[in-house]
Every structure is written in C-alpha cells, then in structure tokens.
Design a protein around this motif. Sequence first.
Motif, PDB file in Angstrom:
ATOM      1  N   ALA A   1      74.245  20.367  31.237  1.00 10.29           N
ATOM      2  CA  ALA A   1      74.515  21.672  31.193  1.00 10.29           C
ATOM      3  C   ALA A   1      73.775  22.302  30.103  1.00 10.29           C
ATOM      4  O   ALA A   1      73.761  21.775  28.839  1.00 10.29           O
ATOM      5  CB  ALA A   1      76.078  21.925  30.813  1.00 10.29           C
ATOM      6  N   LYS A   2      73.035  23.434  30.117  1.00  8.69           N
ATOM      7  CA  LYS A   2      72.296  23.862  29.072  1.00  8.69           C
ATOM      8  C   LYS A   2      72.972  24.778  27.965  1.00  8.69           C
ATOM      9  O   LYS A   2      72.720  24.755  26.802  1.00  8.69           O
ATOM     10  CB  LYS A   2      71.211  24.916  29.839  1.00  8.69           C
TER      11      LYS A   2
ATOM     12  N   LEU B   1      80.131  17.146  37.166  1.00  5.64           N
ATOM     13  CA  LEU B   1      79.009  18.272  36.738  1.00  5.64           C
ATOM     14  C   LEU B   1      77.716  17.758  37.194  1.00  5.64           C
ATOM     15  O   LEU B   1      77.129  18.777  37.766  1.00  5.64           O
ATOM     16  CB  LEU B   1      78.911  17.953  35.133  1.00  5.64           C
TER      17      LEU B   1
ATOM     18  N   ASP C   1      80.669  23.741  38.035  1.00  3.48           N
ATOM     19  CA  ASP C   1      79.541  24.372  37.300  1.00  3.48           C
ATOM     20  C   ASP C   1      79.682  24.278  35.940  1.00  3.48           C
ATOM     21  O   ASP C   1      78.682  24.590  35.003  1.00  3.48           O
ATOM     22  CB  ASP C   1      79.458  25.832  37.840  1.00  3.48           C
ATOM     23  N   ALA C   2      80.727  24.023  35.319  1.00  2.87           N
ATOM     24  CA  ALA C   2      81.156  24.074  33.919  1.00  2.87           C
ATOM     25  C   ALA C   2      82.145  23.124  33.284  1.00  2.87           C
ATOM     26  O   ALA C   2      83.008  22.720  34.178  1.00  2.87           O
ATOM     27  CB  ALA C   2      81.390  25.510  33.454  1.00  2.87           C
TER      28      ALA C   2
ATOM     29  N   TRP D   1      80.860  24.023  28.290  1.00  7.85           N
ATOM     30  CA  TRP D   1      79.254  23.738  28.645  1.00  7.85           C
ATOM     31  C   TRP D   1      79.364  24.478  30.198  1.00  7.85           C
ATOM     32  O   TRP D   1      80.038  24.196  31.163  1.00  7.85           O
ATOM     33  CB  TRP D   1      79.134  22.292  28.858  1.00  7.85           C
ATOM     34  N   PHE D   2      78.062  25.248  30.133  1.00 10.67           N
ATOM     35  CA  PHE D   2      77.721  26.084  31.611  1.00 10.67           C
ATOM     36  C   PHE D   2      76.396  25.799  31.876  1.00 10.67           C
ATOM     37  O   PHE D   2      75.383  25.677  31.081  1.00 10.67           O
ATOM     38  CB  PHE D   2      78.303  27.407  31.175  1.00 10.67           C
ATOM     39  N   ASN D   3      76.384  25.964  33.246  1.00 15.21           N
ATOM     40  CA  ASN D   3      75.046  26.027  33.531  1.00 15.21           C
ATOM     41  C   ASN D   3      74.449  27.528  33.999  1.00 15.21           C
ATOM     42  O   ASN D   3      73.267  27.623  34.347  1.00 15.21           O
ATOM     43  CB  ASN D   3      74.933  25.307  34.998  1.00 15.21           C
TER      44      ASN D   3
ATOM     45  N   THR E   1      69.885  22.452  24.004  1.00 10.58           N
ATOM     46  CA  THR E   1      71.014  23.198  24.122  1.00 10.58           C
ATOM     47  C   THR E   1      71.092  24.633  23.447  1.00 10.58           C
ATOM     48  O   THR E   1      70.591  24.897  22.264  1.00 10.58           O
ATOM     49  CB  THR E   1      72.291  22.347  23.482  1.00 10.58           C
TER      50      THR E   1
END
Length: 345
Positions: A223-224, A198, A204-205, A153-155, A289
């Motif tokens: 996270a998107k 997070l 950040d991930a 998962w990352f921003n 997502t």
Amino acid sequence: MKKLLMKSMVAVSAIAVLASGAASAKELDVHLSIPKDLVFLSDSTKLMDKTLRDMSGGKMGFKLYGAGELVPAGEILESVGSGAIPAGWTFLGQWGGQVPVAKIAATPFGADPSVLASWLHLGGGLEIIQRGFDKLNVKVLACHVTNPEPGGWFNKEINSIKDFNGLKMRMAGVGARVLNELGASAQYLPAGEIYLALERGRIDATEFSLPIIDKQLGFNKIAKFYYYPGWHQPASVDTLLINMDVWKSYSKQEQAMMEAACQTSLMWTLNAAPPAQTPQIEAFEATGTVVKRFPDPVLAELRTVAEAVLEEEAAKDALYGEAYQSMKAYASAADRWNSLQSIPK
C-alpha cells in the motif's frame, strides 16, 4: 497517571518482600493471538514473564505459544473458558461478538492511552469488563495499552467521506461498523492473514497497529498511502485471559505478583511506544510511502457517524453501555484538566 504509577511501584515493592514464600514453581502456558516474535505487542508478554520470574525467584512465569501454534487465534477465549488451555493473550476487542463489553477496548474518538489505562485500573473500568467475562469462567488482566494507531494503509487517496464507499478494509471493533455505515465493507482479519489479503486484492486497505509493527508485517510493500490519525483506535487494550479456576488456584500472594507484573507491562507499553514511531515513519517515507492526514472535513464526518454508532451500541447492551458512559465521563473529566494545563507550542 502518576497515581497509577505509584500504585504499580507500591505493589511491586510489597510483593518483592513476600516473594520468597511463594508456592512451588508455576509456569503458565499463555497462547498468543499474534506471532510470538511480533515486535512490541509480544514484547509486553515477555516483560511480564521476566518480571514474574524476578519477583518470585523463578517460581512463576509464562511459557509462550504463538498464534496458531496449538490453538487458532479465534478460539482462544472459548479454550480458556473451557479449561482446554489455561491462559491466552489477545486484543480485548477481538471478543466483542461474544462479549459486547469487550468492544470498549477500542473506542473511536475515545480516551487516549493514559486516560484509558487510568480508567481501567482506577476508574472502575476493569471491574465492569470483568462482569462480562465472569459467565465464561475467564479472569481478565489488562496488561497492555497500545498508543494511538495510524488510520491505516490505503491503495488510494482519501479526499472526501465518499471515498470510503465501496472500500474493502481490514478493521476491528466499532470502527468497522462506522465504516460500514459509510458504504465500506470492513472486516476483522487476524495478523497472519492481512498481508496476503492485501496483496491479492481481497481488501483495499488495512489498519493494524503501530508503525514499527506494521513494518514487520510488510504493509508498506503493497500500500502506498499511510493515513493519520487513528480515529478508530486512539488507544487499545490487550489482555491476559486466565481460566478462572486456574486463577483461583493461585494464592493471594501469587495473584498479587501476577497483577503487579501486569502493571509493570502496562507502564512499559505506555512509555516505550511514542519515541520509536517517528524514525519508522521517516524510514517509510524514504522508500516511497506517502504519509498523510485525513482531511479535517473527513474526520468531522467520521466523528459524527461514530458518535451515533457508539450510542446505538450502548443502547443494545446494558453492560457495554455502562462501560461506555463510565469511560466517557472519566475521559471528560481528564480532558478539562488537560486543556487547562496545555501549553501552546
């Protein structure tokens, strides 16, 4: 895999016949490194418990304790070895700092789940790993192999290898070192600490596990971007760690029941995970997502760095090097067979 299944079925059949002669009731206290209600990961412990009770006529089973209930997750190995607790259930790779060969539990661009399970139980892998834990007075049973995990998962989007530079990410095992080689700051965090880290921007991930498990931990709320594939962990091993003196106190029949129940749990983890993930991925997408694959050039560069890191790790520790080369050869033989048998879609 067929041979592994036959081995499990034969063991279960043989032990069931002997179960009526088992010794007096033995309920093993098992301390998990994860929450006791964490879907799938804890379910395999409950299945093993049920199988043991069924085979032994209720004379054997587990009493399960969740992460931190009595022992901090990071102290399970030491506590099992010393006899402070009799047993723990953890991700094997968590102990790579103390026992380098444990890093084989999650190998970037490594064996797939069925090949990893086969190598562990038929290819000599578990015997190699056990030698690393003998000095700690710990018996290792490999009872859970997790299917490929998402890449994380990352921003922010990952469009090139440079996007890892400066990234703060939760990641376990050798994959963390690969990212650090690319300028990231990757660190291990136990399950119970990831969401808050997070949410507060300490990372950040994150990667953790399968979509159905990530859902329970709530990462999609923060996270998107949800990236695939899980290059860092195509398969991973969870283990039942038992104090060696406790293990030796079991009769041969009881040890065989424990190992047969372990095989039942292992087969369930291999078979139950794949069909459950797509509906959850689609549910994530329905709530915003963005599900993406890492670009092919990024994966190619990750592979190049990973191969160099793995060779360096193998050179640093002889036992890890033996395990890595053994698994690599075993997977290569399986790959030839699988490629010959692949049918175009």
